[in-house]
Design a protein around this motif. Structure first.
Motif, mmCIF file in Angstrom:
data_model
loop_
_atom_site.group_PDB
_atom_site.id
_atom_site.type_symbol
_atom_site.label_atom_id
_atom_site.label_comp_id
_atom_site.label_asym_id
_atom_site.label_seq_id
_atom_site.Cartn_x
_atom_site.Cartn_y
_atom_site.Cartn_z
ATOM 1 N N TYR A 122 14.560 17.540 14.315
ATOM 2 C CA TYR A 122 14.542 18.917 14.806
ATOM 3 C C TYR A 122 15.335 19.837 13.880
ATOM 4 N N TYR A 156 17.421 1.917 13.289
ATOM 5 C CA TYR A 156 16.115 2.114 13.932
ATOM 6 C C TYR A 156 15.360 0.782 13.988
ATOM 7 N N ASP A 169 28.606 4.587 24.410
ATOM 8 C CA ASP A 169 28.326 5.111 23.071
ATOM 9 C C ASP A 169 28.846 4.162 22.009
ATOM 10 N N ASP A 206 10.478 10.393 18.923
ATOM 11 C CA ASP A 206 11.084 10.304 17.597
ATOM 12 C C ASP A 206 10.984 11.695 16.975
ATOM 13 N N ALA A 228 20.988 8.867 17.371
ATOM 14 C CA ALA A 228 21.112 10.280 17.019
ATOM 15 C C ALA A 228 21.952 10.455 15.759
ATOM 16 N N SER A 265 23.577 5.733 21.763
ATOM 17 C CA SER A 265 24.083 5.974 23.108
ATOM 18 C C SER A 265 23.144 5.370 24.140
ATOM 19 N N THR A 294 16.743 12.582 16.388
ATOM 20 C CA THR A 294 16.914 11.901 17.662
ATOM 21 C C THR A 294 15.734 10.964 17.902
ATOM 22 N N THR A 295 16.027 9.717 18.154
ATOM 23 C CA THR A 295 15.002 8.733 18.496
ATOM 24 C C THR A 295 15.395 8.093 19.816
ATOM 25 N N THR A 296 14.433 8.015 20.761
ATOM 26 C CA THR A 296 14.769 7.613 22.122
ATOM 27 C C THR A 296 13.850 6.524 22.642
ATOM 28 N N GLU A 314 18.780 17.905 13.137
ATOM 29 C CA GLU A 314 19.309 16.681 13.746
ATOM 30 C C GLU A 314 18.154 15.737 14.023
ATOM 31 N N GLU A 368 19.455 6.093 22.853
ATOM 32 C CA GLU A 368 19.231 7.183 21.907
ATOM 33 C C GLU A 368 19.965 6.905 20.599
#
Length: 302
Positions: free
Chosen positions: A244, A228, A207, A241, A283, A297, A270-272, A268, A281
């Protein structure tokens, strides 16, 4: 007349050599990877103008690991950067969790699973050249990549606690049996603290916790955008992407309010990215004090 006769004789002599230099349409297709011919148990076949070859052999030639799921009838090929799934009879594959359509589906011939060689090779970044006259395929492997190694700080998944401690050059901040936290480094102009996490003395996560000097919540949003872009520059578009909202009543489409919603604990971000068996990730969520916690992370998903 003698000149014409001599010319005809010359052409007659050259013609067989010309014909002999081209492979017959029935000759097996030959495959070369980095100049070395690849041998198959079952000869490559043509389907819809695509060449299909034995998956185990081509994956090995491209330096990839592979597995077969008998129940799902699915081939998996992977290395540090690529994770691909292909199913028998289906022309949709998944490359690093992204759905990709193929012109030709994998098939089974004489007990061997065959896959489209151009699709497989180009997915790894290799260059593919087809010579129709010679019925040969020449593949040049993709250059070695280092981006993931940089983000993993040259560590390897499943490395031991002691191994990471020995190889990490940063100053130690704190540790216990499950984690090691180090001094701050700079990522894209932001201060980040790397922390390694272990399960059964095996490294499974890294992390980066960011310390953003924000004057407003919009500063967090700008930091998210910068990070990003940094990840996208290295690994391409993410496969997920998502912004939420915990409660539908709080949902809105005002970009300027996104950061306020995250800070207020209403949403929140979150992009993965999936890079081989490594998931990355980005976040952002509330720190429960009116600010935003921002993380990158890396997880071992294998």
């Amino acid at each position: 007349m003698k000149k014409w006769f001599a010319l005809i004789v010359m052409l007659t002599l050259l013609l067989p050599a010309s014909i002999a230099s081209a492979a017959a349409p029935t000759d097996p297709i030959k495959v070369f990877v980095d100049g070395k011919q690849v041998k198959f148990d079952v000869d490559p076949i043509m389907s819809n103008n695509n060449t299909l070859v034995q998956y185990t052999t081509v994956f090995k030639a491209l330096g990839m690991n592979y597995s077969w799921d008998q129940q799902e009838k699915m081939v998996t090929g992977y290395n540090d950067y690529i994770l691909m799934h292909l199913k028998i009879g289906e022309n949709v594959a998944y490359i690093n969790n992204k759905q990709v359509k193929m012109d030709t589906a994998p098939t089974v011939l004489k007990g061997r699973t065959l896959v489209p060689i151009r699709f497989i090779s180009e997915a790894t970044g290799a260059k593919v050249v087809w010579n129709g006259k010679q019925r040969t395929i020449n593949i040049t492997s993709a250059p070695e990549k280092t981006e993931l190694s940089v983000w993993l700080r040259d560590q390897q998944w499943n490395d031991s606690f002691a191994s990471v401690m020995e190889s990490e050059s940063l100053e130690l901040i704190d540790q216990d049996k499950a984690h090691i936290r180090y001094e701050a480094i700079d990522i894209a102009g932001f201060t980040a603290y790397p922390t390694y996490y272990f399960d059964g003395d095996k490294l499974f996560s890294l992390d980066y916790t960011f310390d953003v000097q924000a004057q407003s919540n919009m500063d967090y949003l700008l930091a998210i955008g910068t990070l990003y872009n940094e990840l996208e520059a290295h690994f391409g578009e993410p496969y997920r992407d998502e912004l939420y909202f915990y409660d539908e009543a709080d949902y809105h489409e005002d970009v300027e309010q996104f950061a306020d919603s995250i800070a207020a604990g209403e949403a929140e971000l979150t992009t993965t990215w999936q890079i081989g068996y490594t998931e990355i990730e980005l976040a952002a969520f509330s720190d429960e004090q009116g600010g935003i916690d921002l993380y990158i992370s890396l997880f071992n998903t294998k």
